[in-house]
Design an enzyme around this catalytic site. Structure first.
Site, PDB file in Angstrom:
ATOM      1  N   GLY A 163      37.748  63.156  22.647  1.00  0.00           N
ATOM      2  CA  GLY A 163      37.938  62.801  24.058  1.00  0.00           C
ATOM      3  C   GLY A 163      37.057  61.628  24.430  1.00  0.00           C
ATOM      4  O   GLY A 163      35.991  61.811  25.034  1.00  0.00           O
ATOM      5  N   GLU A 175      41.529  43.150  19.447  1.00  0.00           N
ATOM      6  CA  GLU A 175      40.634  42.194  20.121  1.00  0.00           C
ATOM      7  C   GLU A 175      39.202  42.717  20.125  1.00  0.00           C
ATOM      8  O   GLU A 175      38.251  41.961  19.910  1.00  0.00           O
ATOM      9  CB  GLU A 175      41.107  41.945  21.563  1.00  0.00           C
ATOM     10  N   GLU A 178      35.715  56.481  11.461  1.00  0.00           N
ATOM     11  CA  GLU A 178      37.113  56.411  11.876  1.00  0.00           C
ATOM     12  C   GLU A 178      37.777  55.125  11.396  1.00  0.00           C
ATOM     13  O   GLU A 178      38.965  55.102  11.120  1.00  0.00           O
ATOM     14  CB  GLU A 178      37.209  56.525  13.401  1.00  0.00           C
ATOM     15  N   SER A 190      38.765  58.136  25.342  1.00  0.00           N
ATOM     16  CA  SER A 190      39.493  57.306  26.316  1.00  0.00           C
ATOM     17  C   SER A 190      39.754  58.036  27.624  1.00  0.00           C
ATOM     18  O   SER A 190      39.985  59.251  27.654  1.00  0.00           O
ATOM     19  CB  SER A 190      40.834  56.878  25.731  1.00  0.00           C
TER      20      SER A 190
HETATM   21  C1  FAD Z   1      48.324  56.537  18.693  1.00  0.00           C
HETATM   22  C2  FAD Z   1      47.064  56.555  19.512  1.00  0.00           C
HETATM   23  C3  FAD Z   1      46.190  57.613  19.392  1.00  0.00           C
HETATM   24  C4  FAD Z   1      45.012  57.622  20.157  1.00  0.00           C
HETATM   25  N1  FAD Z   1      44.193  58.715  20.031  1.00  0.00           N
HETATM   26  C5  FAD Z   1      43.067  58.756  20.788  1.00  0.00           C
HETATM   27  C6  FAD Z   1      42.215  59.899  20.721  1.00  0.00           C
HETATM   28  O1  FAD Z   1      42.467  60.849  19.979  1.00  0.00           O
HETATM   29  N2  FAD Z   1      41.125  59.931  21.504  1.00  0.00           N
HETATM   30  C7  FAD Z   1      40.812  58.894  22.336  1.00  0.00           C
HETATM   31  O2  FAD Z   1      39.769  58.986  22.997  1.00  0.00           O
HETATM   32  N3  FAD Z   1      41.596  57.801  22.434  1.00  0.00           N
HETATM   33  C8  FAD Z   1      42.721  57.713  21.685  1.00  0.00           C
HETATM   34  N4  FAD Z   1      43.541  56.617  21.780  1.00  0.00           N
HETATM   35  C9  FAD Z   1      43.228  55.580  22.755  1.00  0.00           C
HETATM   36  C10 FAD Z   1      42.772  54.271  22.163  1.00  0.00           C
HETATM   37  O3  FAD Z   1      41.508  54.392  21.561  1.00  0.00           O
HETATM   38  C11 FAD Z   1      42.788  53.265  23.332  1.00  0.00           C
HETATM   39  O4  FAD Z   1      44.135  53.098  23.709  1.00  0.00           O
HETATM   40  C12 FAD Z   1      42.208  51.935  22.945  1.00  0.00           C
HETATM   41  O5  FAD Z   1      40.817  52.047  22.753  1.00  0.00           O
HETATM   42  C13 FAD Z   1      42.502  50.847  24.003  1.00  0.00           C
HETATM   43  O6  FAD Z   1      42.113  51.235  25.267  1.00  0.00           O
HETATM   44  P1  FAD Z   1      43.101  51.111  26.533  1.00  0.00           P
HETATM   45  O7  FAD Z   1      44.388  51.790  26.170  1.00  0.00           O
HETATM   46  O8  FAD Z   1      42.363  51.594  27.742  1.00  0.00           O
HETATM   47  O9  FAD Z   1      43.425  49.570  26.681  1.00  0.00           O
HETATM   48  P2  FAD Z   1      42.518  48.401  27.400  1.00  0.00           P
HETATM   49  O10 FAD Z   1      41.117  48.631  27.037  1.00  0.00           O
HETATM   50  O11 FAD Z   1      42.913  48.468  28.853  1.00  0.00           O
HETATM   51  O12 FAD Z   1      43.077  47.156  26.708  1.00  0.00           O
HETATM   52  C14 FAD Z   1      44.308  46.502  27.066  1.00  0.00           C
HETATM   53  C15 FAD Z   1      44.373  45.177  26.299  1.00  0.00           C
HETATM   54  O13 FAD Z   1      43.282  44.331  26.684  1.00  0.00           O
HETATM   55  C16 FAD Z   1      42.525  43.955  25.545  1.00  0.00           C
HETATM   56  N5  FAD Z   1      41.097  43.902  25.881  1.00  0.00           N
HETATM   57  C17 FAD Z   1      40.375  44.844  26.536  1.00  0.00           C
HETATM   58  N6  FAD Z   1      39.086  44.469  26.646  1.00  0.00           N
HETATM   59  C18 FAD Z   1      38.984  43.259  26.024  1.00  0.00           C
HETATM   60  C19 FAD Z   1      37.912  42.373  25.760  1.00  0.00           C
HETATM   61  N7  FAD Z   1      36.669  42.647  26.158  1.00  0.00           N
HETATM   62  N8  FAD Z   1      38.172  41.227  25.080  1.00  0.00           N
HETATM   63  C20 FAD Z   1      39.431  40.935  24.646  1.00  0.00           C
HETATM   64  N9  FAD Z   1      40.491  41.748  24.868  1.00  0.00           N
HETATM   65  C21 FAD Z   1      40.280  42.893  25.530  1.00  0.00           C
HETATM   66  C22 FAD Z   1      42.775  45.053  24.530  1.00  0.00           C
HETATM   67  O14 FAD Z   1      42.543  44.612  23.221  1.00  0.00           O
HETATM   68  C23 FAD Z   1      44.243  45.378  24.778  1.00  0.00           C
HETATM   69  O15 FAD Z   1      45.075  44.475  24.113  1.00  0.00           O
HETATM   70  C24 FAD Z   1      44.715  56.566  21.045  1.00  0.00           C
HETATM   71  C25 FAD Z   1      45.612  55.489  21.159  1.00  0.00           C
HETATM   72  C26 FAD Z   1      46.773  55.481  20.414  1.00  0.00           C
HETATM   73  C27 FAD Z   1      47.710  54.316  20.570  1.00  0.00           C
END
Ligand code: FAD
Length: 383
Positions: free
Chosen positions: A130, A370, A248, A132
């Protein structure tokens, strides 16, 4: 710059377990079609995980006194490589074996180690991560879900999202704010173990692009936890999470997500008797890159075996590995489309469709491209 990532060979004791794990993996997939095997990461089968536990293939890196095998990260590399290459269902033990148990071993109390780790080694407990939250994915330090101290322990309120396996899970290790505000960034974050059956926990599955629902939203409404739910020190959550992410990001799981498709496509080429220079060059390109990525992943494993936390190197493997995994369905799809005279059987077609649909997630899960490139750039002294 990456002089810490020197080539390492898989030691003999790692290779020694390959025949046995290969036999178990082959048995598990005996009747499974390629499109089912391509779901290896999300294939959820508690019985198979228990079988692995009974056979001594879980907890390979963990001490014997907690039910582990004390064989180290190279042995785990071999097991993961065999399971993913075959497309065996790994989801029911995946996260607990890779991340939760080492985290509890490194930072947990003796009571936590004695309770959780033997059960994880037996394949009995399903853990989820947990981290995100809505608005806190890449910017993980901004998590808002809060655990407040009570007379008896902790009270949790807030929400997590994208939690893989939350719907089938037993426990979540959650990154929570235990003091300060989201503006305090890294300070005030802690990791707590949450029983997913506890009153006040609601899990709502999310359906992804493929139609599967392997991750979920998780809501916490006045969830009461005992005092010993805290892992490690209060306020040390950020440091703990950073070390956990090296487990991971570095492993063979960042290379083999599309490998069942690659196998099915090569089998198709054999059936079609296609061996022209362009086809051989494409197969050679994939094979050479897979070999290079595997060598890099083994080099990271060697660092883990030394007890180090190769955060930058792991980010490099994940970035290059997921790029490879994502290219496979695109280039294999293009290849098949440019040979319309060849019949494509339904199984290969379904596998290609599934991997094409799931591939965008490869560079999101575990940290986006990124963000990883930012970590690599910092490691190279570029920012
Ligand atoms: C199949 C799958 C399984 C997952 N399982 C888990 C899980 O078990 N537990 C968990 O906690 N999470 C999980 N996640 C979540 C995952 O870790 C997040 O989706 C990921 O870290 C991106 O965060 P976000 O979705 O909030 O996107 P954002 O952080 O909102 O990013 C959106 C876009 O902006 C870009 N971006 C953001 N900040 C920057 C920066 N500083 N510089 C340049 N670009 C940037 C990102 O690269 C992305 O392209 C899972 C995701 C997927 C797809």
């Amino acid at each position: 710059m990456f002089d810490t990532l020197t080539l390492a060979a898989l030691p003999a004791e790692g290779e020694a377990i390959r025949p046995a794990i290969r036999a178990i993996a082959e048995q598990a997939i005996a009747n499974a079609s390629a499109d089912v095997r391509a779901r290896s990461w999300s294939g959820f089968d508690r019985d198979f995980s228990r079988l692995l536990g009974r056979s001594g293939f879980l907890g390979l890196t963990l001490p014997k006194c907690y039910g582990g095998a004390e064989l180290g990260p190279f042995a785990r590399f071999v097991v993961v490589e065999e399971l993913l290459s075959a497309g065996a269902p790994v989801a029911a033990h995946w996260i607990a074996d890779r991340q939760s148990a080492p985290l509890i071993l490194n930072y947990g109390s003796e009571a936590q180690r004695e309770y959780y780790i033997p059960r994880i080694c037996r394949g009995e407990l399903v853990f989820c991560i947990g981290m995100s939250e809505p608005g806190s994915g890449s910017d993980l330090a901004s998590v808002r879900t809060r655990a407040e101290r009570t007379a008896a322990g902790w009270r949790v309120n807030g929400q997590k999202i994208w939690t893989t396996n939350a719907a089938h899970g037993d426990y979540m290790i959650a990154l929570l704010r235990t003091s300060g505000s989201a503006g305090d960034r890294h300070a005030g974050l802690s990791q707590l173990i949450i029983d997913l059956k506890a009153p006040g926990v609601t899990v709502r599955p999310i359906t992804d692009l493929t139609g599967d629902a392997h991750f979920a939203e998780v809501f916490f409404e006045d969830v009461e936890l005992p005092a010993d739910a805290l892992i490690g020190e209060e306020g040390e959550g950020w440091k703990q999470v950073t070390a956990e992410l090296a487990f991971e990001r570095s492993g063979p799981e960042r290379i083999y997500s599309s490998v069942v498709l690659l196998d099915a496509w090569i089998a198709h080429l054999r059936d079609a008797r296609r061996d022209d220079p362009a086809t051989c060059a494409l197969v050679g390109d994939f094979t050479a890159r897979l070999g290079t990525l595997r060598a890099m992943s083994i080099a990271c494993t060697a660092r883990l075996a030394l007890g180090e936390s190769p955060v930058v190197e792991a980010s490099l493997v994940k970035d290059l590995g997921t790029r490879f995994e994502q290219e496979l369905p695109t280039r294999i799809g293009d290849d098949l489309a440019s040979h319309p005279d060849e019949g494509v059987d339904a199984e290969l077609y379904r596998t290609l469709l599934y991997v094409t649909h799931i591939a965008p997630s490869f560079s999101l899960r575990g940290g986006t491209r990124e963000i990883l490139r930012g970590i690599i750039a910092r490691g190279m002294g570029l920012r």
